[in-house]
Design a protein around this motif. Structure first.
Motif, PDB file in Angstrom:
ATOM      1  N   ALA A  35       0.853  -1.201   0.000  1.00 20.23           N
ATOM      2  CA  ALA A  35       0.000   0.000   0.000  1.00 20.23           C
ATOM      3  C   ALA A  35       0.882   1.241   0.000  1.00 20.23           C
ATOM      4  O   ALA A  35       1.914   1.264   0.657  1.00 20.23           O
ATOM      5  CB  ALA A  35      -0.909   0.010   1.224  1.00 20.23           C
ATOM      6  N   ASP A  36       0.428   2.242  -0.722  1.00 21.97           N
ATOM      7  CA  ASP A  36       1.191   3.503  -0.768  1.00 21.97           C
ATOM      8  C   ASP A  36       0.954   4.283   0.517  1.00 21.97           C
ATOM      9  O   ASP A  36      -0.190   4.454   0.944  1.00 21.97           O
ATOM     10  CB  ASP A  36       0.749   4.354  -1.955  1.00 21.97           C
ATOM     11  CG  ASP A  36       1.249   3.774  -3.270  1.00 21.97           C
ATOM     12  OD1 ASP A  36       2.286   3.088  -3.242  1.00 21.97           O
ATOM     13  OD2 ASP A  36       0.596   4.014  -4.297  1.00 21.97           O
ATOM     14  N   GLU A  37       2.042   4.720   1.107  1.00 23.41           N
ATOM     15  CA  GLU A  37       1.911   5.580   2.290  1.00 23.41           C
ATOM     16  C   GLU A  37       1.555   6.992   1.821  1.00 23.41           C
ATOM     17  O   GLU A  37       2.132   7.476   0.850  1.00 23.41           O
ATOM     18  CB  GLU A  37       3.249   5.648   3.048  1.00 23.41           C
ATOM     19  CG  GLU A  37       3.609   4.369   3.776  1.00 23.41           C
ATOM     20  CD  GLU A  37       2.703   4.124   4.967  1.00 23.41           C
ATOM     21  OE1 GLU A  37       2.457   5.058   5.738  1.00 23.41           O
ATOM     22  OE2 GLU A  37       2.224   2.981   5.120  1.00 23.41           O
ATOM     23  N   PRO A  38       0.601   7.668   2.515  1.00 26.18           N
ATOM     24  CA  PRO A  38       0.327   9.067   2.129  1.00 26.18           C
ATOM     25  C   PRO A  38       1.547   9.933   2.406  1.00 26.18           C
ATOM     26  O   PRO A  38       2.243   9.729   3.402  1.00 26.18           O
ATOM     27  CB  PRO A  38      -0.856   9.471   3.017  1.00 26.18           C
ATOM     28  CG  PRO A  38      -0.851   8.488   4.148  1.00 26.18           C
ATOM     29  CD  PRO A  38      -0.224   7.212   3.630  1.00 26.18           C
ATOM     30  N   ALA A  39       1.820  10.856   1.495  1.00 27.34           N
ATOM     31  CA  ALA A  39       2.968  11.752   1.691  1.00 27.34           C
ATOM     32  C   ALA A  39       2.707  12.625   2.914  1.00 27.34           C
ATOM     33  O   ALA A  39       1.583  13.086   3.117  1.00 27.34           O
ATOM     34  CB  ALA A  39       3.165  12.632   0.461  1.00 27.34           C
ATOM     35  N   PRO A  40       3.729  12.833   3.737  1.00 25.69           N
ATOM     36  CA  PRO A  40       3.519  13.715   4.896  1.00 25.69           C
ATOM     37  C   PRO A  40       3.226  15.145   4.449  1.00 25.69           C
ATOM     38  O   PRO A  40       3.713  15.576   3.408  1.00 25.69           O
ATOM     39  CB  PRO A  40       4.843  13.644   5.660  1.00 25.69           C
ATOM     40  CG  PRO A  40       5.853  13.156   4.666  1.00 25.69           C
ATOM     41  CD  PRO A  40       5.100  12.328   3.663  1.00 25.69           C
ATOM     42  N   ALA A  41       2.415  15.818   5.213  1.00 23.96           N
ATOM     43  CA  ALA A  41       2.096  17.211   4.878  1.00 23.96           C
ATOM     44  C   ALA A  41       3.368  18.050   4.942  1.00 23.96           C
ATOM     45  O   ALA A  41       4.197  17.849   5.824  1.00 23.96           O
ATOM     46  CB  ALA A  41       1.069  17.756   5.867  1.00 23.96           C
TER      47      ALA A  41
END
Length: 83
Positions: free
Chosen positions: A1-7
């Motif tokens: 699963a792709d990790e969401p990019a940190p803000a």
């Protein structure tokens, strides 16, 4: 699963500077807190909207207004008080 990019982290202090003067001189109240008399040449305020009140009780004059402070910017205001 792709990790969401940190803000992205804001590279800013989140603080702006207000330079304020008035005619006649006045007591400066920022968000309900007295900060001193005009002129104020380096008021450090959080970015955002602030309620400013200028009061000269000797002359019975005052003025209220809002200022928008941007982080790392200088806002300069010169105000004439009204009776």
């Amino acid at each position: 699963a792709d990790e969401p990019a940190p803000a992205p982290v804001e590279r800013t202090s989140g603080i702006g500077i207000l330079r304020l003067n008035s005619r006649p001189w006045s007591q400066v109240i920022v968000d309900g807190t007295v900060v001193g008399n005009t002129p104020q040449m380096g008021l450090r305020l959080r970015a955002g909207s602030h309620q400013i009140e200028l009061v000269n009780s000797q002359l019975g004059m005052s003025k209220r207004f809002k200022v928008e402070i941007q982080a790392d910017e200088i806002v300069t205001r010169s105000e004439m008080l009204e009776e």
